[in-house]
Design an enzyme around this catalytic site. Structure first.
Site, PDB file in Angstrom:
ATOM      1  N   CYS A 117       0.822  -1.213   0.000  1.00 19.54           N
ATOM      2  CA  CYS A 117       0.000   0.000   0.000  1.00 19.54           C
ATOM      3  C   CYS A 117       0.858   1.264   0.000  1.00 19.54           C
ATOM      4  O   CYS A 117       1.209   1.786   1.063  1.00 19.54           O
ATOM      5  CB  CYS A 117      -0.941  -0.007   1.202  1.00 19.54           C
ATOM      6  SG  CYS A 117      -2.060   1.398   1.207  1.00 19.54           S
TER       7      CYS A 117
ATOM      8  N   CYS B 119      -0.637   4.307   1.730  1.00 22.65           N
ATOM      9  CA  CYS B 119      -0.552   4.328   3.202  1.00 22.65           C
ATOM     10  C   CYS B 119       0.853   4.731   3.663  1.00 22.65           C
ATOM     11  O   CYS B 119       1.015   5.512   4.592  1.00 22.65           O
ATOM     12  CB  CYS B 119      -0.804   2.943   3.796  1.00 22.65           C
ATOM     13  SG  CYS B 119      -2.279   2.141   3.230  1.00 22.65           S
ATOM     14  N   ASP B 120       1.852   4.145   3.026  1.00 25.43           N
ATOM     15  CA  ASP B 120       3.198   4.214   3.610  1.00 25.43           C
ATOM     16  C   ASP B 120       4.162   5.173   2.913  1.00 25.43           C
ATOM     17  O   ASP B 120       5.265   5.395   3.419  1.00 25.43           O
ATOM     18  CB  ASP B 120       3.816   2.803   3.633  1.00 25.43           C
ATOM     19  CG  ASP B 120       3.083   1.897   4.614  1.00 25.43           C
ATOM     20  OD1 ASP B 120       2.259   2.430   5.373  1.00 25.43           O
ATOM     21  OD2 ASP B 120       3.337   0.684   4.615  1.00 25.43           O
TER      22      ASP B 120
END
Ligand code: NDP
Length: 486
Positions: A175, A178-179
């Site tokens: 992801c 997200c990161d």
């Protein structure tokens, strides 16, 4: 008829016959007749159950709800599905550009507007050899359905190389949205050559010093328009004919990968801070394999151009049955078709609004799920006070509003918090607003959970867990804590 023709005909019968019987052995046989009167007295019944809440599930529910059929959408462990993990979608017909999570929010509210009920749980077991169909959820609820629409989507694939599991969440992830912020000024690789790989690389390029896309073949599979985007990012490089053989690190985080070059046939160590996987998806069809035929890659097979499966009354839509198109738009189209198919099926089998009225007292109550509100911790002092005053365990959930898996995990946290209200206090902390607490606990990725027994951290995890997984994780810790006390 000569002797040879006779033998061929007999052989033909044998081959066709054994194929037929083999077919029956592969999947359980549907033996029940459909009689609406039989369903009138069954408790916890629903005319349409949609399993899954992504780009296929909500349009299916929209259509059945518009037919005024009571519809329950079981949200699943990843509510919203794959589109919640993407940023901009540029190929949704009629919209030049829309954020994936916004698209899902729109689909959800439209389905709700027409009466679809949402149920925050996940399916654990089905029995499609009986009718009404039997569905059991991870939360222990049993629902009987006159029709089922399977929209369970697919799950990101893993490389299956040494180090991948060990460094999951410690530099290995699927992801980027997200990161990516954690890789500011760092060097990362994206594995894969499809649209997802290009998209992940672009998300990362905004933060990272360098992004290398590693493609196992000699060409990208991504659409030409996606490939053109790459020219705008001087810090993205593409290396072809390369395969990751191992992911290595210092126990805390990824530091290197072993990279095999398929032209020179050599393996080289490549220093790297993060590995982002974008190598496609596998269909989420495991729950149905005993009842429905799957193709060689696990996709549910459809016998004809409708969305009805081999079992009358069971329909399927989206990526779980689509090995070819795999687009948000096509998933939605399948969902619409499945919704119409389900409504027609009910009509053809004698379902009417009169029958629905009679069934109403027995409808499954989708509002019965119990969820506790998780309080937000605003300051470090507030957290310290809570820890001091709590006899049981304290769980801090570090999250960020831009992280889809964090947002998806919140309902699971609320449900487990409800079940364990006497033993555990759950709180959450938004790392994009509150850095002090995150820094104290060295939070580098979200979602990130720490479990505190007074001031001692007794467990930490960066897995985005379902309600069932989180519940098992917490019960294990409670048992260990109780054993220590006694
Ligand atoms: P794809 O299946 O399209 O691509 C997967 C890529 O991963 C391929 O390049 C494949 O290589 C590679 N791969 C597979 N296994 C391995 C492995 N073990 N090691 C190394 N490489 C591997 O998947 P995507 O997730 O990219 O896309 C899925 C669908 O979603 C597509 O239809 C895509 O168009 C759509 N999509 C659309 C987006 C958009 O429009 N904005 C964004 C993201 C996805 P090979 O080519 O050699 O098989």
């Amino acid at each position: 008829m000569n002797k040879l023709t006779m033998i061929s005909i007999i052989l033909g019968f044998f081959i066709a016959g054994s194929g037929f019987f083999l077919g029956l052995q592969r999947t359980k046989f549907f033996k029940n007749t459909i009689d609406m009167n039989k369903a009138l007295t069954i408790k916890d019944i629903v005319p349409v159950v949609v399993i899954g809440s992504g780009a296929a599930g909500y349009p299916a529910a929209l259509y059945t709800s518009r037919f005024k059929l009571k519809t329950v959408v079981i949200l699943g462990n990843k509510p919203g599905g794959a589109l919640t993990e993407t940023t901009y979608v540029e190929n949704w017909p009629g919209k030049e550009k829309i954020l994936g999570p916004d698209l899902i929010k729109d689909l959800q509210s439209q389905a709700k507007e027409f009466g679809a009920a949402l149920f925050a749980d996940s399916v654990q077991e089905v029995n499609f050899s009986q009718w009404p169909f039997y569905i059991k959820t991870e939360g222990g609820k049993v629902i009987y359905a006159l029709t089922v629409i399977i929209c369970t989507g697919s799950t990101p694939r893993m490389l299956d190389v040494p180090g991948e599991r060990q460094y999951w969440g410690k530099g290995v992830t699927t992801c980027a949205v997200c990161d990516a912020p954690y890789y500011a000024d760092k060097e990362v690789v994206v594995i894969g050559g499809g649209d997802s790989a290009i998209e992940e690389a672009m998300q990362l390029a905004v933060y990272a010093k360098k992004v290398t896309i590693l493609v196992r073949k000699g060409a990208l599979r991504a659409a030409g328009s996606m490939q053109e985007h790459l020219h705008k990012y001087p810090n993205i490089e593409v290396i072809f004919n390369s395969e990751v053989r191992a992911i290595k690190g210092n126990d805390e985080h990824v530091t290197h990968i072993d990279l095999y070059n398929d032209v020179t046939k050599t393996v080289q160590e490549m220093p790297i801070n993060g590995v982002f996987l974008a190598i496609g998806h596998d269909p989420n069809s495991r729950l149905f394999k005993d009842y429905l035929p799957l193709d060689s890659q696990g996709y549910i097979s459809l016998p004809d151009r409708t969305q009805q499966t081999k079992i009358p009354g069971v329909f399927v839509a989206g990526d779980v049955a689509d090995n070819r198109y795999k687009q948000g738009g096509t998933a939605s189209g399948d969902g619409i078709k499945a919704g119409i198919d389900a409504a027609l099926f009910l009509k053809e089998h004698g379902f009417s609004y009169d029958i629905m009225e009679k069934m109403k007292p027995n409808f499954f109550d989708s509002t019965q799920e119990s969820i506790l509100h998780i309080a937000e911790i605003q300051t470090i002092g507030q957290l310290d006070k809570l820890i001091k005053e709590t006899d049981g365990l304290v769980v801090v959930d570090f999250y960020a509003p831009y992280c889809p898996s964090c947002m998806r995990m919140l309902p699971a946290l609320g449900a487990v918090a409800y079940d364990l209200v006497d033993k555990v206090v759950f709180v959450k902390s938004d790392i994009s607003m509150q850095r002090e607490i995150a820094d104290r606990y060295k939070v580098e990725t979200v979602p990130y959970l720490i479990v505190l027994n007074k001031n001692e951290i007794i467990a930490k995890t960066n897995n985005a867990m379902s309600k069932k997984e989180l519940s098992a994780f917490m019960l294990d810790l409670i048992e260990k804590k109780d054993a220590k006390v006694s």
